[in-house]
Structures are given as structure tokens and as C-alpha cells.
Design an enzyme around this catalytic site. Structure first.
Site, PDB file in Angstrom:
ATOM      1  N   HIS A 133       0.827  -1.077   0.062  1.00  0.00           N
ATOM      2  CA  HIS A 133       0.027   0.141  -0.081  1.00  0.00           C
ATOM      3  C   HIS A 133       0.863   1.335  -0.180  1.00  0.00           C
ATOM      4  O   HIS A 133       0.390   2.343  -0.478  1.00  0.00           O
ATOM      5  CB  HIS A 133      -0.992   0.039   1.139  1.00  0.00           C
ATOM      6  CG  HIS A 133      -1.719  -0.973   1.258  1.00  0.00           C
ATOM      7  ND1 HIS A 133      -1.729  -2.206   1.413  1.00  0.00           N
ATOM      8  CD2 HIS A 133      -3.229  -0.776   0.839  1.00  0.00           C
ATOM      9  CE1 HIS A 133      -3.001  -3.004   1.445  1.00  0.00           C
ATOM     10  NE2 HIS A 133      -3.733  -2.195   0.927  1.00  0.00           N
ATOM     11  N   ASP A 185      -4.618  -5.912  -8.076  1.00  0.00           N
ATOM     12  CA  ASP A 185      -4.735  -5.386  -6.669  1.00  0.00           C
ATOM     13  C   ASP A 185      -5.219  -3.844  -7.042  1.00  0.00           C
ATOM     14  O   ASP A 185      -4.920  -3.577  -8.299  1.00  0.00           O
ATOM     15  CB  ASP A 185      -3.604  -5.505  -5.866  1.00  0.00           C
ATOM     16  CG  ASP A 185      -4.084  -5.407  -4.406  1.00  0.00           C
ATOM     17  OD1 ASP A 185      -5.139  -4.863  -4.065  1.00  0.00           O
ATOM     18  OD2 ASP A 185      -3.269  -6.131  -3.443  1.00  0.00           O
TER      19      ASP A 185
END
Length: 971
Positions: free
Chosen positions: A222, A296
Site C-alpha cells: 500500500h 490489486d
């Protein structure tokens, strides 16, 4: 052997990768293809490109956000939404709105690894994968997947981005950790297959993530692009292993991680999510995966840092992905993809390939026949008794014992073990300590400094150390602090220590020395249920079964798990666990409210158990009608005549079992002072079944008071305790010692009833008290405590409770204005028992419902409880038998039995002939039924403020509740 076979199979598959069936095809494949073809032929290029995108949507944002989503649907023809934070009700409402705006039904995605609660408030939360990795029973994992699928389907979700199949071989992994099933590839694979099978059986697509494997990273994708420096052999052996097995199990989709893996993608810095070599050459061609492929989230820094918005989307599509998850700038992404098509960077056939797969998936989940989602009753459908029971089952199977020196667990001997609890960590411990205290007294000890803490712990033999960390998310910090590590070691130097970790098992990594810690339990999460179940396991009410899913250095290898036996102590669960209905049992709440509202009693406690599991345990009302103090489950009540079967009868049965007398022994034989009296030849069997023609009761107190003034006479009472006046009948009121002999003399001289047959009498229990104390040369209360209450952990079962408990913990009984002229608060209500110094076989015992249940459960289990045999089963049966049933006498020996005529309301109309129990004058009642496994306790102070109020008995409240309990059985 099984693992070797799986491993061999995989190595063969790596060489050739057998063909995989298309997982998106349904059983009515012809209709499915027709539907897809009908859609495809009418799609424009813009609409086809739009199908590639899944945009994030929120149900907790304002109209501006909602309008944005509607714009995405209308202007860019997006194919799906991934819902983020909000509530299920609002999400369903918005889903219906958004679906109505879309020409092609939207594929709704969601991150629900441990259930809807991962994103949505007011939903059910299941355990994290690391916890589930400790469960050996994979059928439960399949049920877990099915329940998640059921929840998703109910709120309009079509694909749940789960399971995580990353093999977490790196304890420092900041983003996977407890989201992984563990470090063993076989265990991870088996769990993932079971989960997938369960969820897809509910009609919701599963999604394995994060391909090719995010388990051995030490950075968060992230925030940056994690680097995996592994060769292909290692990746094929570990990271890729679960995927091939899942592909053979009809896995519907895969999510590609943002990782830097040079052995798969040699071009420096290229994330796997946009790597053609990874997505197309490895996943699609070599591994032959034919399901949907998701990136993702493309707004994660692991991808977003590589290229500008739009460019990253195009790169992901060119790599071979079908659905582009959470694009940063959809306008720019559509533009770049369309331009690339026009410039022949890819052709329309490639676009059609992904769109067709997306449409196949939409048909698979029923979007070919979309109907708006029902907006009513959502909460009842996604938080069910099935979920609660499954959660408990998962935790019961997961909690793991990794160290157990000298069989420390489960704790057996409660009579000789003084136990303290010390909390470490920064989260709550209340459900844990509350449950521990249901088994015996466990003192919570806390201090700000170690020196004072160690001083306070000196009297304790055993210390339970609970390490409690946040249960909010699996990403919360779980490491022990330096101070906590020091405290743990210092406590364990001089005490038997049980360490229970309500956090990731990795919390154990910083403990260098386990040698002085006697037992180590890993409970994985600090949830209410985890705390309750772990406490029950410590005392052997439940077996410990879990296996450690990760290694703790070389001290506790993966797979470590010591099993413990059950000790047949009461456990605590929910009604559905024992084939009963929570909804039907809830009717008890209505009755107890009526009790208070109709002034039948100020309050009380109700406990229901079945098969040794307490499944309803509530307090209601207040101590008195002034409503200043609510009744707590720990409060003590005057049990009145329930004392007979919990105080007097146990010692009688034990004496008979020891051969000190038999049922045909006469009272004159066991009590010589009765020789030549009218009680001489009455047998114990006759006396205990109330057929011996003994007078029902004697109001001894009347001759000791001024009948007119209703005040104690000075020749019998003193307000000060002294050598001659030591029998305490109430606060500041002491009876002359010699009066005990007068009581026994009155019983001996009392005339017998003239009529034969049954007549209830409490006097026999006075006589047996005398016999017991004479025989054993010890007070009856001390004997009961040593033989039964203390080893049972029934710490509140006691005579004269003010000697042990604060008055605030004891419920007042009556305002006595006829004898003692005070509120009876901690002093026995029964006048005769009071004149026996509060200790008698007929009355005097106090306790709470939980401890009453322990004695009754011991009877139900044939005299066995908590690893200890108190009676032979034949002894229980002998005293729980009707010897005079032919004479229409319902009683056993000491135990009350069901009515023989339906018009008599002694117990439930459903109670079996083998059931037994007793009622008490103060408003107490307990009943047990061996045939149904039921146990019931009702405690109240209906005699407050006066015993003249008997509405509780007149309306059969206690037995009517028992009727409701039987009716709640669903088996």
C-alpha cells in the site's frame, strides 16, 4: 503420507500444468453462452472498455460521491463496483440505485476476508485467517466460507476478495500476518480450498490473493513496492503452490499483487500486477488459469508509483488482467486504453476475451436475471444464531496450547489452588476474568510498579497472565513491550504461571526464556468469544485442540498443539449449541419482566443449561423495590429449602455410600437420643421420602419472643455476643447456646401425625445435621465446603455469607417484623435454621445461580464433575428413586420429583420421571432432567418485603418458565 502425495503431484504439475476446466462456466452453460453472446453483440467499444473497471464506492459518503458513481456508470459504462466502508443497509440501498442506472448489471466486489465486518459496521465478524489456520477440522472452514458467501449474497455482493492464500513465512510481514492461514503451504492450501468451496457453493465468487505470493515480504505494498528476491524453484515450491491446487478446485478468480520479483519479471521495478510475464506467461499460459484476473487496487503505491494514472491501467490490461481494480483516474484510463486499441497495441479480440469472462462471471452470480435486493430485515439475515455458533466452534477448535509442563492445564484441584490474574497488554480483559470467576475465585491483581505487584502476588499459588491486544484489525501492533517481558519473567520466578496470549502468536517471539512459564496458551484474538472460550479451556470445561499455524523460532514449531482432556465442568455457550432456540428462550425475559412489574419479587436470576452447557444466564430486576441496586449474576440469594438437596442431602448420601447406614437403618440407630421415642423405628428411607409421619415443622421461635410485642425475650437473647449467647440469629441478636438442645428435644417429643402416607417435613434435616456433625466431629457447613463447594469451585455456596461476602453482594430477603425486627440481609430467613446458628440441613445455604448449577450438574453427571468423583452413580440413582410411587407419593429421598397428577404444578408438565429438584420458600427453585440434559435454576427474594406475598407461587411462575425451557428444545 497425504502431504507427500500432494507435494509429488504438484511437482509433476509444474512440469506440464494439466488443463483446467473453465471455472466461470455454469451447469446451464449453453444458456450462459447465449446470454453472453447477446450482450456482446450489442456492446460498443466504449462499453466493452468500461466493463474492465471496478470502481470503489462508499455507503458512508455524501451525495457528491453518489453522483460520482452514477457518472461512472452512465458516462464510462463501468462493469463493477467494490464497496468500501459503510453499513449493509445503506450499501444495499445504493446497490439497488446503481444497478438501476446500469445497462449491464454491475459486478459488485468486496473485501470481506473475515466477513462483512472487514468493511461494514453492524455486521458479523469472523476470526482472522491466522486463527483459522489453527483449526484442524476443515469442514468448519468450508462452513465459514459458505456463511460469508451467504452474507455477501444477501447484500448484493457477487465476488468476495478472499481467501488470502499468502504463505506467511516472514513474521515481520506488515500487511499479511494474521490475514494468512499460516506458514505451512499444505495447511494454507487446504484451508483455502475449503473456504473457496464453501463460498462458491453460496453463489459468490472467491478470489485468491495475492498472486504470486505476498507472505514473505517485510514492506507494505500500500505504501511501496515490496521486493522478493526468490528464484523460480523457491516460488514454485512455496508461494505458487496453493494456486495450482485451487485452480483444480474451480477457483473463480485471482488477484495479482504489486510486487517486485526479478525471477519472474527481470525488468527492474516492474510490479507483478503489470507484468506480462507474470500475468499472461505464468498465470494464464503456464499455470493455465481460465478464471477472472484482477489487479490489486491500482491506487496503492506499489503500483501507482510506477506510472501515471491511466498508464498504469493500460499496462495492467496489456499484462493480461481482466478487471482493473480501483483506478485512480478512470477518464484517463479509458482514454489510454481506447487509444492503444486504435493504435493496434492490442486488438479487439483481446478486449473481447476479458469482457466475455466478465460477462460469464455475471451470469454465474445471477446477474442475467437481476432483481433488486430486499432492503428489509438485513440485520436478522446476516447476524444469525448459525453465525454465532460457527464462530464459537471455530474458536473452540483454534485455541492452542503450546506448552504444558506437569499437566498444568486444565486446572484440576480448586480446593488447594489460590489463583490470581494479571493483565498485560493495552486492551480489555473483562470477559476473560468474568468467565474465569465462573469456575472459582480468581483475583484480579494490578499495580503500577512491579515491586508492589510481586508483593500482592505472594499469597497466590497460580497466576494467570493474560496478554490482551486490540482486536480491531489484524494490522494492529501485537509486540510485547520491554517492561511487559520483564514483568512476565519476574512473576514466573515464584509462581506457577499460565500465559494466555490474546494476540498474534508472533507476540511470543520476543520471549527469550519460557523455562519458568508453566503453560502457554495462544488464543489469537481478543474477542469476547475468544476470551470466554479460553477461560473455559483453562478449567477443562472444553478441550484444547488447536495447532500452531506458524513457528515461534525453534521453540514452538508450526503444528505444535497439546490436546487436553475435558473435565466435565459446566461450559457456557448459546442455545443452538445444544439444540435449543434462542428466540424461544427469550420468552423467559417477558416472564421475568412480569415478575418485577407485578411485584411478585424485586428481582432474581435465571440459569438454563443443557448437556453441561449454560445457554441462558440472566439477572433481572433489583435487590429491593427501591430499585437502587440491580441484581447481578454474582449476587447471593437465600436458597431456603433448596438447601436440603445442596447442603443436607449431599452429606447424607455420602454417609450412606460410606456404609455408615443404609436405607433401612432406623433413626433410633443413627441417633441414639431418639431411642424409645416415636421416631425410633422410622427408617431413613421413610424419613427422607416424607412418609414417616413426622410433623411438618415446629415454630421454635414463638416460645422465645413476646407474642404480643413480637420482640425477643431477654432470657433467650442478647444483643451482644458472649460465651453463653453465641448463636447469631440476626444482626446484633444472639440466642442462648442451650437452646439448640431444646430444638432437638422438641423434635424428639413432637407427636407423630395420626394419618399415614405422605406429608412434607423439614424436621428430618435437623436430625441428619445432628447425626452428621456427631459422626464426623465437624460442623456441617465446614464439611459441605470441604467435600463439595470448594472442590467444585462453588465459591458462593455458603452458610452465613456475611462471614465471606460484602452485604452489597447479598440480596436481602424479608423485613422481619415478627421475630427479629430487622431486614434480613445475609441472615437466613428460616427461623429454625437461624436458631441453629444459620446452619441446618433444611435451610441456611446462600449462593448464586451459577454455583447452584454446579451441584446440580454434578448430580446430572452421576456424581462426577471437574475431574473428580463425588458420588458413585448408583448412589445418585438410589436417592433419586420413588420408593412409594404405588402409594401415589412422588418424592425420592430428599429430592423432589415430578407431580403424579397433572393438576399439581410441582415442575414442568414435560419433565421426565427421572427428573429431580427442589423449591425454596424464599422464591428459589432448581430442577434437572437426565433424559433431556436440562438444568434450571431460578432465584428470587419473593418474600421481600413480606412473606405474605406469594404471587410467584400462586401463578406458578417458576414452573411455567420451565415449561418454556422444554418448549425451546428443537431437536
Amino acid at each position: 503420507m497425504k502431504k507427500l502425495i500432494i507435494a509429488s503431484t504438484f511437482l509433476v504439475c509444474l512440469a506440464g500444468y494439466a488443463q483446467q476446466e473453465e471455472p466461470l462456466l455454469t451447469t446451464d452453460v449453453e444458456n450462459q453462452k447465449k446470454w453472453v453472446d447477446s450482450i456482446m453483440k450489442n456492446l460498443t467499444i466504449d462499453q466493452k472498455i468500461g466493463q474492465l473497471f471496478m470502481v470503489q464506492a462508499y455507503s458512508n459518503k455524501d451525495k457528491k460521491h453518489q453522483n460520482f458513481i452514477k457518472k461512472m456508470i452512465k458516462q464510462y459504462h463501468i462493469g463493477g463496483l467494490i464497496f468500501m466502508q459503510g453499513t449493509p443497509e445503506k450499501q444495499v440501498k445504493l446497490t439497488n440505485q446503481y444497478q438501476s442506472k446500469s445497462k449491464i448489471p454491475l459486478l459488485i466486489g468486496f473485501d470481506g476476508e473475515w466477513g462483512l465486518n472487514m468493511r461494514l459496521k453492524n455486521t458479523f465478524r469472523y476470526p482472522w485467517n491466522m486463527t483459522l489456520g489453527a483449526v484442524e477440522n476443515n469442514t468448519l472452514i468450508e462452513l465459514f466460507g459458505k456463511q460469508l458467501g451467504t452474507h455477501c449474497k444477501r447484500v448484493g455482493i457477487h465476488i468476495n476478495f478472499a481467501p488470502v492464500v499468502d504463505i506467511n513465512t516472514n513474521p515481520k510481514n506488515p500487511i499479511i500476518g494474521s490475514r494468512s492461514f499460516g506458514e505451512n503451504k499444505y495447511n494454507v492450501t487446504e484451508k483455502a480450498i475449503a473456504f473457496t468451496k464453501g463460498m462458491q457453493s453460496a453463489g459468490v465468487l472467491a478470489n485468491a490473493k495475492h498472486f504470486p505470493g505476498h507472505g514473505d515480504t517485510s514492506t507494505d505494498s500500500h505504501k511501496t513496492l515490496p521486493f522478493l528476491d526468490f528464484d523460480l524453484k523457491r516460488l514454485e515450491s512455496i508461494e505458487l503452490y496453493p494456486y495450482k491446487q485451487l485452480f483444480d478446485s474451480d477457483l473463480a478468480s485471482v488477484m495479482i499483487a504489486h510486487l517486485n520479483v526479478p525471477s519472474l519479471e527481470p525488468k527492474e521495478g516492474v510490479p507483478t500486477s503489470i507484468s506480462y510475464k507474470v500475468v499472461t506467461e505464468l498465470l494464464k499460459n503456464k499455470m493455465n488459469f481460465k478464471g477472472l484476473i484482477f489487479t490489486d487496487a491500482l491506487n496503492m503505491k506499489g503500483a501507482a508509483n510506477y506510472a501515471e494514472p491511466g498508464a498504469i491501467d493500460l499496462a495492467a490490461f496489456l499484462a493480461g488482467n481482466d478487471i482493473l481494480l480501483i483506478p485512480e483516474d478512470i477518464k484517463e484510463a479509458v482514454k489510454k486504453i481506447k487509444t492503444a486499441l486504435e493504435n493496434n497495441i492490442f486488438n479487439e479480440a483481446r478486449l473481447n476475451q476479458s469482457v466475455r469472462k466478465i460477462l460469464l462471471a455475471k451470469y454465474y452470480v445471477g446477474l442475467n436475471n437481476f432483481v433488486p435486493i430486499k432492503e428489509e430485515g438485513i440485520k436478522d439475515d446476516i447476524i444469525t444464531s448459525t453465525d454465532k455458533l460457527l464462530y464459537r466452534s471455530l474458536m473452540e477448535e483454534a485455541i492452542t496450547l503450546v506448552k504444558n509442563d506437569d499437566a498444568t492445564l486444565p486446572i484440576h484441584d480448586l480446593s488447594k489452588t489460590k489463583i490470581a490474574y494479571v493483565k498485560l497488554g493495552d486492551s480489555n480483559h473483562f470477559n476473560f476474568t468474568n468467565t474465569l470467576n465462573k469456575y472459582t475465585q480468581v483475583d484480579v491483581i494490578s499495580e503500577d510498579n512491579l515491586t508492589d505487584l510481586l508483593q500482592k502476588l505472594k499469597p497466590y499459588h497460580t497466576v494467570i497472565v493474560g496478554y490482551h491486544k486490540s482486536n480491531e484489525t489484524p494490522w494492529k501492533r501485537f509486540k510485547m513491550s520491554e517492561d511487559e517481558l520483564i514483568w512476565l519473567q519476574e512473576i514466573s520466578k515464584n509462581h506457577k504461571v499460565i500465559l494466555d496470549v490474546f494476540a498474534s502468536p508472533y507476540a511470543l517471539l520476543d520471549i527469550d526464556d519460557f523455562s519458568t512459564i508453566d503453560a502457554v496458551v495462544v488464543s489469537y484474538q481478543n474477542s469476547k468469544v475468544s476470551q470466554e472460550i479460553s477461560a473455559q479451556m483453562i478449567f477443562g470445561a472444553l478441550e484444547i485442540k488447536g495447532k500452531l499455524p506458524v513457528s515461534i523460532k525453534n521453540i514452538f514449531p508450526e503444528g505444535t498443539g497439546i490436546t487436553t482432556p475435558g473435565l466435565l465442568r459446566l461450559s457456557y455457550s448459546i442455545p443452538e449449541d445444544v439444540g435449543m432456540s434462542s428466540k424461544l428462550l427469550a420468552k423467559i425475559d417477558t416472564v421475568t419482566k412480569k415478575v418485577v412489574d407485578s411485584s411478585m419479587a424485586p428481582g432474581g436470576q435465571v440459569l438454563v443449561a443443557r448437556y453441561g452447557k449454560v445457554i441462558y444466564h440472566k439477572s433481572f430486576g433489583y435487590h429491593t423495590y427501591n430499585k437502587k441496586q440491580k441484581v447481578r449474576l454474582t449476587d447471593l440469594y437465600d436458597l431456603a429449602s433448596v438447601t436440603k438437596i445442596l447442603g443436607g442431602l449431599p452429606l447424607i448420601m455420602k454417609s450412606e455410600e460410606m456404609g455408615l447406614f443404609n436405607l433401612n437403618t432406623t433413626l433410633g440407630e443413627i441417633l441414639p437420643y431418639l431411642k424409645a421415642t416415636n421416631k425410633d423405628t422410622i427408617t431413613t428411607k421413610e424419613a427422607l421420602s416424607h412418609t414417616g409421619r413426622i410433623k411438618p415443622w415446629i415454630p421454635y421461635y414463638l416460645e422465645t419472643i413476646d407474642i404480643i410485642a413480637k420482640t425477643p425475650l431477654k432470657e433467650y437473647y442478647s444483643t451482644i455476643k458472649s460465651k453463653d449467647f453465641s448463636i447469631k440469629v440476626a444482626e446484633d441478636l444472639y440466642l442462648i447456646n442451650s437452646y439448640t438442645d431444646s430444638i432437638y428435644k422438641k423434635i424428639a417429643e413432637a407427636p407423630q401425625r395420626t394419618e399415614v402416607g405422605y406429608k412434607y417435613s423439614g424436621l428430618v434435616f435437623y436430625l441428619f445435621k445432628k447425626y452428621i456433625e456427631t459422626t464426623f466431629n465437624k460442623k456441617m457447613d465446614a464439611l459441605d465446603n470441604e467435600e463439595f463447594y470448594k472442590p467444585l469451585g462453588a465459591t458462593t455456596l455458603t452458610y452465613n455469607p456475611l462471614n465471606k461476602f460484602n452485604p452489597s453482594e447479598i440480596v436481602p430477603s424479608e423485613i422481619d417484623n415478627y421475630f427479629r425486627n430487622q431486614t434480613l440481609h445475609g441472615h437466613v430467613h428460616d427461623m429454625g435454621a437461624a436458631m441453629m446458628n444459620g446452619v441446618s440441613g433444611n435451610a441456611g445455604l446462600f449462593g448464586n445461580s451459577n454455583d447452584v448449577a454446579k451441584m446440580m450438574q454434578m448430580y446430572l453427571q452421576g456424581g462426577y464433575y471437574g475431574g473428580k468423583r463425588y458420588f458413585e452413580s448408583k448412589t445418585i440413582h438410589k436417592f433419586n428413586h420413588r420408593y412409594y410411587e404405588r402409594d401415589s407419593i412422588r418424592r425420592g429421598l430428599g429430592f423432589d420429583k415430578p407431580q403424579l397428577k397433572l393438576e399439581d404444578k410441582v415442575t414442568s408438565k414435560y419433565a421426565s420421571a427421572n427428573s429431580f429438584g427442589h423449591s425454596g420458600f424464599t422464591g428459589t427453585y432448581t430442577w434437572a432432567d437426565p433424559e433431556t440434559g436440562l438444568l434450571y435454576v431460578f432465584l428470587s427474594n419473593r418474600v421481600y418485603p413480606t412473606m405474605a406475598n406469594n404471587k410467584l407461587g400462586e401463578r406458578n411462575i417458576r414452573t411455567d418458565i420451565l415449561d418454556l425451557i422444554y418448549e425451546a428444545i428443537e431437536e
